[in-house]
Design a protein around this motif. Structure first.
Motif, short mmCIF file in Angstrom:
data_model
loop_
_atom_site.label_atom_id
_atom_site.label_comp_id
_atom_site.label_asym_id
_atom_site.label_seq_id
_atom_site.Cartn_x
_atom_site.Cartn_y
_atom_site.Cartn_z
N ASP A 234 -38.42 37.44 50.86
CA ASP A 234 -37.57 36.83 51.88
C ASP A 234 -38.32 35.79 52.70
O ASP A 234 -37.71 35.12 53.56
N GLY A 235 -39.61 35.64 52.49
CA GLY A 235 -40.39 34.65 53.21
C GLY A 235 -40.70 33.45 52.34
O GLY A 235 -40.23 33.35 51.19
N PRO A 236 -41.49 32.51 52.85
CA PRO A 236 -41.88 31.34 52.05
C PRO A 236 -42.66 31.75 50.80
O PRO A 236 -43.38 32.76 50.80
N ARG A 237 -42.52 30.97 49.75
CA ARG A 237 -43.28 31.24 48.53
C ARG A 237 -44.77 31.00 48.79
O ARG A 237 -45.15 30.07 49.49
N THR A 238 -45.59 31.86 48.23
CA THR A 238 -47.04 31.68 48.32
C THR A 238 -47.65 31.71 46.92
O THR A 238 -47.10 32.35 46.01
N THR A 239 -48.76 31.05 46.76
CA THR A 239 -49.43 31.05 45.45
C THR A 239 -50.02 32.41 45.12
O THR A 239 -50.29 32.70 43.96
N THR A 240 -50.22 33.25 46.14
CA THR A 240 -50.75 34.59 45.91
C THR A 240 -49.63 35.61 45.68
O THR A 240 -49.91 36.78 45.43
N GLU A 241 -48.37 35.14 45.81
CA GLU A 241 -47.20 36.01 45.64
C GLU A 241 -47.20 37.17 46.63
O GLU A 241 -46.72 38.26 46.35
N THR A 242 -47.74 36.92 47.82
CA THR A 242 -47.73 37.90 48.89
C THR A 242 -47.12 37.24 50.13
O THR A 242 -46.66 36.11 50.08
N ILE A 243 -47.15 37.97 51.23
CA ILE A 243 -46.51 37.49 52.45
C ILE A 243 -47.25 36.27 53.00
O ILE A 243 -48.48 36.16 52.90
N ALA A 244 -46.49 35.34 53.59
CA ALA A 244 -47.06 34.12 54.17
C ALA A 244 -47.35 34.35 55.65
O ALA A 244 -46.46 34.73 56.42
N PHE A 245 -48.59 34.12 56.04
CA PHE A 245 -48.98 34.21 57.45
C PHE A 245 -50.24 33.39 57.64
O PHE A 245 -51.17 33.49 56.84
N PRO A 246 -50.31 32.56 58.70
CA PRO A 246 -49.23 32.26 59.65
C PRO A 246 -48.37 31.10 59.17
O PRO A 246 -48.79 30.31 58.34
N THR A 247 -47.16 31.02 59.72
CA THR A 247 -46.30 29.86 59.44
C THR A 247 -46.08 29.06 60.71
O THR A 247 -46.32 27.87 60.75
N GLY A 248 -45.63 29.71 61.79
CA GLY A 248 -45.54 29.03 63.08
C GLY A 248 -44.55 27.88 63.13
O GLY A 248 -44.75 26.93 63.88
N VAL A 249 -43.49 27.93 62.33
CA VAL A 249 -42.54 26.83 62.28
C VAL A 249 -41.35 27.14 63.19
O VAL A 249 -40.79 28.24 63.16
N GLY A 250 -40.95 26.16 64.01
CA GLY A 250 -39.76 26.30 64.83
C GLY A 250 -39.98 27.17 66.05
O GLY A 250 -41.10 27.57 66.38
#
Length: 412
Positions: A234-250
């Protein structure tokens, strides 16, 4: 209420908390210069030219200015350390009169005329460079065009500065502890407004305003208050196929039950802190979330149980992995199980990076090393728990450099 492992971690951190210590800034600068001189002798370096802001701060005490990055690039100070000399040279505007340095006009090394001027200063303070071993951390295009270092046997300054600052002095440890104390106190204010209807900007504004009240005028890392998805998909795609952190957008608005990962860093006398926690907005954690917290505490306790002089980064990684078992490595793959902190918010030692197990096994813990330990325990569909604690390796184990921020599950 804390679970069993949460209580155990709280007890450990309280028992090992280092006492408040006075800071002698002049002594700290003298000891840093002595360490640089010792490393220059050991590595056969005759002259060091430093442009990277934290390296300049380490060598001279000149504060890194909190300004726009383009301005900071052009108007950055330069430090020159000559083997055998009692004090470093500093090329900068607005030099603190308290600093024990040889003062020179600002160099402006990004400009052709500035780079040529830097070459003249080097010739004046160090003599002819021909054939001499010179360490530099950065070279601008203008420096290369001007031939500012021509004739010298140029080497990378990173091993020189990195080795000097790897183990911290008592004053450096006290600076990190004081920075962390203020960071944690400001986070108490931010946590108080972390309620439904609040925005990321409001939390950040509250945090920064409290810092000013505490006498802090610069934050090293823009404070992160990131609502986390419950599933990596449900989060942004990552090359590691794990959760994206940090994003800090908006500037999201928080709702009841949101899972929020928090991170922030400030400094004291040039030394960084690092605060990390996970909050649930306006309710107690449910049983599945509380289990994540317990798992995170178990990983942290396992790592701290192993930590002492002589163990390797690999030993720390294996201790963390043994707790989680089949779940794999309990930290974000694009970060680390632990990182150092000092004049930079992330520096050596780095444990559990993509440099691999061989690197970790060569990294031996020694007294004075500082680690920000930051495991992550994730259960897809539930979410994850992430937090950070700063510890320093001592002669017989470790001590806690945190200020004692409350530790109920998820900050609830």
């Amino acid at each position: 209420m804390n679970g069993r492992m949460g209580d155990e971690l709280s007890r450990l951190l309280a028992e090992r908390r280092g006492p408040p210590a006075p800071i002698d800034a002049d002594r700290m600068r003298r000891e840093r210069h002595a360490r640089l001189q010792a490393e220059m002798e050991r590595q056969g370096v005759e002259v060091a030219v430093l442009l990277h802001g934290p390296n300049v701060a380490y060598a001279t005490g000149q504060a890194v200015r909190g300004v726009d990055v383009s301005h900071a690039t052009f108007d950055r100070p330069v430090a020159v350390v000559v083997a055998g000399e009692e004090r470093p040279h500093l090329l900068a505007d607005d030099i603190d009169p308290a600093l024990d340095v040889e003062r020179h006009q600002a160099a402006w090394p990004e400009l052709d005329e500035g780079a040529a001027g830097l070459g003249k200063v080097l010739a004046d303070v160090a003599g002819p460079l021909g054939g001499r071993r010179l360490a530099v951390d950065e070279q601008s295009g203008a420096m290369l065009r001007a031939g500012a270092l021509d004739g010298a046997a140029v080497v990378d300054a990173s091993p020189l500065v990195g080795a000097a600052k790897l183990a911290k002095t008592a004053d450096e440890l006290a600076c990190i502890a004081e920075a962390q104390r203020r960071n944690e106190e400001a986070m108490v204010a931010a946590q108080a407004v972390a309620r439904p209807g609040a925005t990321r900007g409001q939390l950040a504004g509250t945090f920064l305003a409290r810092l000013v009240e505490l006498g802090v005028d610069t934050n090293l890392i823009d404070p992160i208050f990131q609502p986390m998805p419950r599933s990596a998909a449900d989060g942004p795609r990552t090359t590691t196929e794990t959760i994206a952190f940090p994003t800090g957008v908006g500037d999201p608005t928080f709702s009841e039950g949101d899972l929020v990962w928090v991170d922030a860093g400030i400094d004291h006398l040039g030394y960084a802190s690092d605060f990390g926690r996970t909050w649930v907005i306006d309710r107690q954690p449910n049983p599945a979330e509380a289990q994540l917290f317990e798992g995170w505490c178990a990983v942290m306790v396992a790592v701290l149980d192993v930590l002492k002089p002589g163990v390797t980064g690999g030993d720390l990684c294996r201790a963390a992995e043994a707790v989680e078992g089949k779940r794999g490595r309990p930290w974000l793959p694009h970060f680390y199980l632990a990182h150092g902190v000092g004049v930079e918010s992330a520096e050596m030692p780095l444990v559990g990076t993509d440099l691999g197990p061989e690197f970790d096994d060569r990294l031996v813990m020694a007294p004075g090393m500082v680690l920000v330990v930051e495991p992550v325990v994730w259960a897809d569909g539930v979410g994850g728990y992430r937090a950070e604690e700063i510890v320093a390796v001592t002669e017989d184990g470790w001590c806690h450099l945190g200020g004692g921020h409350p530790y109920p599950p998820f900050g609830s």
